[in-house]
Design a protein around this motif. Structure first.
Motif, PDB file in Angstrom:
ATOM      1  N   GLY A  29       0.786  -1.214   0.000  1.00 17.04           N
ATOM      2  CA  GLY A  29       0.000   0.000   0.000  1.00 17.04           C
ATOM      3  C   GLY A  29       0.822   1.270   0.000  1.00 17.04           C
ATOM      4  O   GLY A  29       1.167   1.808  -1.056  1.00 17.04           O
ATOM      5  N   THR A  30       1.161   1.759   1.170  1.00 14.53           N
ATOM      6  CA  THR A  30       1.782   3.080   1.293  1.00 14.53           C
ATOM      7  C   THR A  30       3.143   3.171   0.609  1.00 14.53           C
ATOM      8  O   THR A  30       3.478   4.207   0.037  1.00 14.53           O
ATOM      9  N   SER A  31       3.931   2.114   0.680  1.00 12.06           N
ATOM     10  CA  SER A  31       5.269   2.178   0.082  1.00 12.06           C
ATOM     11  C   SER A  31       5.194   2.417  -1.420  1.00 12.06           C
ATOM     12  O   SER A  31       5.986   3.196  -1.980  1.00 12.06           O
ATOM     13  N   GLN A  32       4.245   1.772  -2.086  1.00 13.43           N
ATOM     14  CA  GLN A  32       4.093   1.960  -3.525  1.00 13.43           C
ATOM     15  C   GLN A  32       3.650   3.387  -3.847  1.00 13.43           C
ATOM     16  O   GLN A  32       4.098   3.984  -4.833  1.00 13.43           O
ATOM     17  N   HIS A  70      11.330  15.007   7.262  1.00 12.06           N
ATOM     18  CA  HIS A  70      12.595  15.721   7.268  1.00 12.06           C
ATOM     19  C   HIS A  70      12.704  16.549   6.004  1.00 12.06           C
ATOM     20  O   HIS A  70      12.123  16.229   4.988  1.00 12.06           O
ATOM     21  N   ASP A  71      13.417  17.615   6.075  1.00 18.10           N
ATOM     22  CA  ASP A  71      13.504  18.532   4.949  1.00 18.10           C
ATOM     23  C   ASP A  71      14.568  18.086   3.966  1.00 18.10           C
ATOM     24  O   ASP A  71      15.589  17.546   4.331  1.00 18.10           O
ATOM     25  N   HIS A  72      14.300  18.383   2.692  1.00 14.09           N
ATOM     26  CA  HIS A  72      15.259  18.018   1.659  1.00 14.09           C
ATOM     27  C   HIS A  72      16.560  18.782   1.809  1.00 14.09           C
ATOM     28  O   HIS A  72      17.597  18.355   1.327  1.00 14.09           O
ATOM     29  N   GLU A  73      16.497  19.948   2.458  1.00 17.82           N
ATOM     30  CA  GLU A  73      17.702  20.729   2.635  1.00 17.82           C
ATOM     31  C   GLU A  73      18.675  20.025   3.565  1.00 17.82           C
ATOM     32  O   GLU A  73      19.840  20.357   3.621  1.00 17.82           O
ATOM     33  N   ASP A  74      18.177  19.061   4.327  1.00 17.78           N
ATOM     34  CA  ASP A  74      19.035  18.294   5.222  1.00 17.78           C
ATOM     35  C   ASP A  74      19.701  17.200   4.413  1.00 17.78           C
ATOM     36  O   ASP A  74      19.043  16.365   3.811  1.00 17.78           O
ATOM     37  N   SER A  75      21.019  17.171   4.393  1.00 20.78           N
ATOM     38  CA  SER A  75      21.757  16.216   3.574  1.00 20.78           C
ATOM     39  C   SER A  75      22.116  14.965   4.351  1.00 20.78           C
ATOM     40  O   SER A  75      23.161  14.366   4.121  1.00 20.78           O
ATOM     41  N   SER A  76      21.275  14.567   5.309  1.00 20.90           N
ATOM     42  CA  SER A  76      21.551  13.387   6.114  1.00 20.90           C
ATOM     43  C   SER A  76      21.463  12.129   5.248  1.00 20.90           C
ATOM     44  O   SER A  76      20.816  12.105   4.212  1.00 20.90           O
ATOM     45  N   TRP A  77      22.101  11.076   5.752  1.00 18.46           N
ATOM     46  CA  TRP A  77      22.151   9.813   5.007  1.00 18.46           C
ATOM     47  C   TRP A  77      20.777   9.173   4.936  1.00 18.46           C
ATOM     48  O   TRP A  77      19.982   9.261   5.862  1.00 18.46           O
ATOM     49  N   GLU A  78      20.475   8.537   3.825  1.00 19.71           N
ATOM     50  CA  GLU A  78      19.252   7.779   3.660  1.00 19.71           C
ATOM     51  C   GLU A  78      19.586   6.429   3.048  1.00 19.71           C
ATOM     52  O   GLU A  78      20.519   6.331   2.235  1.00 19.71           O
ATOM     53  N   PRO A  79      18.826   5.366   3.407  1.00 22.83           N
ATOM     54  CA  PRO A  79      19.079   4.057   2.805  1.00 22.83           C
ATOM     55  C   PRO A  79      18.777   4.067   1.318  1.00 22.83           C
ATOM     56  O   PRO A  79      17.890   4.789   0.852  1.00 22.83           O
ATOM     57  N   ALA A  80      19.526   3.274   0.571  1.00 23.56           N
ATOM     58  CA  ALA A  80      19.315   3.185  -0.877  1.00 23.56           C
ATOM     59  C   ALA A  80      18.000   2.491  -1.174  1.00 23.56           C
ATOM     60  O   ALA A  80      17.517   1.662  -0.398  1.00 23.56           O
ATOM     61  N   ASP A  81      17.405   2.837  -2.316  1.00 23.93           N
ATOM     62  CA  ASP A  81      16.155   2.200  -2.720  1.00 23.93           C
ATOM     63  C   ASP A  81      16.368   0.705  -2.916  1.00 23.93           C
ATOM     64  O   ASP A  81      17.464   0.244  -3.225  1.00 23.93           O
ATOM     65  N   ALA A  87      14.629  -3.216   4.107  1.00 30.49           N
ATOM     66  CA  ALA A  87      15.159  -3.806   5.337  1.00 30.49           C
ATOM     67  C   ALA A  87      15.092  -2.812   6.488  1.00 30.49           C
ATOM     68  O   ALA A  87      14.719  -3.156   7.615  1.00 30.49           O
ATOM     69  N   PHE A  88      15.440  -1.562   6.211  1.00 30.04           N
ATOM     70  CA  PHE A  88      15.372  -0.541   7.255  1.00 30.04           C
ATOM     71  C   PHE A  88      13.923  -0.268   7.663  1.00 30.04           C
ATOM     72  O   PHE A  88      13.647   0.012   8.836  1.00 30.04           O
ATOM     73  N   THR A  89      13.020  -0.332   6.709  1.00 25.30           N
ATOM     74  CA  THR A  89      11.604  -0.137   7.026  1.00 25.30           C
ATOM     75  C   THR A  89      11.105  -1.224   7.956  1.00 25.30           C
ATOM     76  O   THR A  89      10.420  -0.954   8.949  1.00 25.30           O
ATOM     77  N   VAL A  90      11.435  -2.485   7.645  1.00 22.66           N
ATOM     78  CA  VAL A  90      11.019  -3.600   8.500  1.00 22.66           C
ATOM     79  C   VAL A  90      11.622  -3.460   9.894  1.00 22.66           C
ATOM     80  O   VAL A  90      10.938  -3.636  10.908  1.00 22.66           O
TER      81      VAL A  90
END
Length: 243
Positions: A29-32, A70-81, A87-90
């Motif tokens: 649902g939401t992820s898609q 979180h704002d896009h202006e924040d350049s914090s790390w995010e998991p790859a698609d 895995a991080f979502t679970v």
């Protein structure tokens, strides 16, 4: 087994099951819908855009933006698609479920009365009302590319609304007196009279309105599954471990 150990074991088992189950629901649902919205976000030139990928208040993948944006202006790390992001979502959902189960199971144990899975379901639905329904009246779940008020302001309002609603429900459930009912109504209504932080004027969501509506519905349904399972399983496991 001591009560403390029963609560911990109950929360861990419940969190594992609920976290995995709701992750499957979100994936369908939401992820898609988030992935579709990111296409519009990446194609647009929004000054401020928010994501709901972290663990509402509600859940990783569709949590309330007041708690997870979180704002896009924040350049914090995010998991790859792909696999890493899933895995991080679970993992986030499991940790969130364990945390909420600790609170819910502790409250049930503090109540000091045996509960069935049906009683636990009612506790879970109360949590759903506090954490999802009440806050979303002012801050509905948001797709990427949706303008929003500063994160700190949203978090404060979200937490205050959830706590006030919980206190109101508790008064109605455990204090069957007129003064309690009046105070409960005041507590539940007060955050909405104050009003949720507003998004910057003149900015518009990048995703189509129909996609936003679908996301809100999917987010509410996944949260309902989360809390229904959390309440019924927490009460069931607690009885077994106490026995």
């Amino acid at each position: 087994m001591s009560l403390f150990r029963s609560i911990v074991f109950t929360s861990v088992f419940t969190g594992l099951i609920v976290g995995i189950a709701v992750s499957a629901v979100q994936f369908l649902g939401t992820s898609q819908l988030i992935l579709k919205a990111e296409v519009y976000e990446n194609a647009g030139e929004a000054t401020v855009s928010t994501h709901d990928h972290g663990p509402p208040g509600s859940l990783a993948g569709d949590n309330h933006s007041a708690m997870t944006g979180h704002d896009h202006e924040d350049s914090s790390w995010e998991p790859a698609d792909g696999l890493e992001r899933n895995a991080f979502t679970v993992a986030a959902n499991i940790l969130t479920a364990i945390g909420y189960s600790l609170v819910l199971t502790g409250l049930i144990a503090f109540r000091g009365r045996p509960v069935t899975w049906r009683d636990g379901l009612i506790w879970g639905l109360a949590g759903f009302a506090c954490v999802m329904i009440a806050p979303m009246l002012g801050l509905p779940p948001e797709l990427p590319g949706t303008p929003a008020a500063p994160l700190g302001e949203r978090q404060i309002w979200w937490i205050g609304t959830a706590l006030a609603t919980a206190a109101g429900i508790g008064l109605i459930a455990f204090q069957r007196k007129p003064w309690a009912a009046v105070l409960a109504i005041v507590l539940v209504v007060a955050p909405h009279i104050i009003g949720a932080p507003a998004a910057p004027a003149g900015e518009h969501a990048l995703a189509p309105e129909a996609l936003e509506h679908r996301f809100v519905v999917a987010a509410v349904l996944s949260s309902l599954v989360f809390w229904a399972l959390l309440g019924s399983l927490s009460s069931t496991f607690l009885r077994r471990f106490e026995a």
